[in-house]
Design an enzyme around this catalytic site. Structure first.
Site, PDB file in Angstrom:
ATOM      1  CG  ASP A   8      47.601  38.733  15.135  1.00  0.00           C
ATOM      2  OD1 ASP A   8      48.057  38.129  16.106  1.00  0.00           O
ATOM      3  OD2 ASP A   8      46.690  39.566  15.206  1.00  0.00           O
ATOM      4  N   GLY A  87      37.894  43.546  35.859  1.00  0.00           N
ATOM      5  CA  GLY A  87      39.130  42.856  36.204  1.00  0.00           C
ATOM      6  C   GLY A  87      39.288  42.570  37.674  1.00  0.00           C
ATOM      7  N   GLY A  88      38.208  42.553  38.428  1.00  0.00           N
ATOM      8  CA  GLY A  88      38.295  42.282  39.857  1.00  0.00           C
ATOM      9  C   GLY A  88      38.259  43.540  40.700  1.00  0.00           C
ATOM     10  CD  GLN A  89      40.559  45.997  43.356  1.00  0.00           C
ATOM     11  OE1 GLN A  89      39.828  46.910  43.726  1.00  0.00           O
ATOM     12  NE2 GLN A  89      41.122  45.160  44.200  1.00  0.00           N
ATOM     13  CD  GLN A 112      44.586  49.494  41.956  1.00  0.00           C
ATOM     14  OE1 GLN A 112      45.282  50.492  42.111  1.00  0.00           O
ATOM     15  NE2 GLN A 112      45.006  48.417  41.309  1.00  0.00           N
TER      16      GLN A 112
END
Length: 255
Positions: A8, A87-89, A112
């Site tokens: 991995d 993701g916040g936006q 944004q």
């Protein structure tokens, strides 16, 4: 290091960073230590945004940038975001020309505040700059589908690369969603060493991921993994075994 950890790349990279930190401490203190790294811990590090969102959800009961807001319902856990960024936006994947027959005809677009005025110009919607329903991220989340629809209206006669070029003229970042085939043959990734060709004695040439870090002083050489037992004789000689002893081990199938 376990074969699973080696298999991995994300776990391996985290483990390598841990080993380098331990080596640095040894250089400074003269004391060594044991370093462990699990796949779960490595992948959990990639989920820190969702961990943050879980705490926001428990406090607020909703997450504005998720597609479930404002008309959907939220449970007690962060919902699946689908194509949205979470993701916040506000962000999502949007169809481009050819999406009716090409499953890879998409761009990813993040909306944004700092370039909203440029986005309005690119969309031919200058009135949205001052419209209270669109002027801020908080206001737009209730009308975000209108923004996505406006982008897809422009995108219907542009492929994903033409579309990214179009928005680039306005200083609005977006990205073409590349298929693995496109990534594999992307000239810039090959030129930068992010995708490299290596030779394996049994299977021939194949492509793999190169070193993600780029150095000004040297270029790491990416090689295939050794064959099973390929370096047995060299290692045993370094440990002090003679040619005869090594031959006897091979005869007795010890190695």
């Amino acid at each position: 290091m376990s074969s699973a950890a080696l298999g991995d790349s994300n776990t391996g990279m985290h483990l390598l960073i841990g080993l380098l930190a331990a080596l640095l401490q040894r250089e400074k203190t003269g004391k060594g230590q044991r370093v462990t790294m699990s796949m779960q811990d490595a992948v959990l590090n990639l989920c820190r945004v969702k961990l943050r969102d879980q705490q926001r959800l428990e406090k607020l009961g909703f997450l504005e940038e998720y597609p479930q807001y404002p008309n959907g319902s939220f449970g007690d856990a962060v919902p699946r975001g689908g194509n949205a960024s979470g993701g916040g936006q506000p962000g999502t994947m949007l169809r481009c020309k050819g999406s009716d027959h090409d499953p890879n005809a998409y761009i990813y677009f993040i909306n944004q505040d700092h370039n909203w005025a440029n986005t309005c110009d690119a969309l031919g919607k200058p009135e949205w700059k001052t419209d209270p329903a669109f002027a801020t991220t908080e206001a737009r989340v209730s009308h975000i589908q209108d923004v996505w629809d406006a982008i897809e209206e422009i995108a219907k006669d542009k492929d994903k690369h033409e579309l990214t070029d179009y928005f680039d003229q306005f200083g609005v970042p977006c990205s073409a969603v590349l298929s693995m085939k496109e990534i594999m043959y992307d000239p810039s990734l090959r030129d930068s060493g992010s995708i490299v060709e290596v030779e394996q004695p049994l299977r021939g040439h194949y492509l793999t991921v190169g070193c993600p870090m780029k150095f000004s002083a040297f270029t790491p050489e990416i090689k295939s993994a050794p064959l099973l037992g390929e370096h047995n004789s060299e290692i045993l000689k370094e440990l002090g075994y003679s040619e005869q002893q090594i031959a006897e081990m091979k005869t007795k199938k010890v190695i």
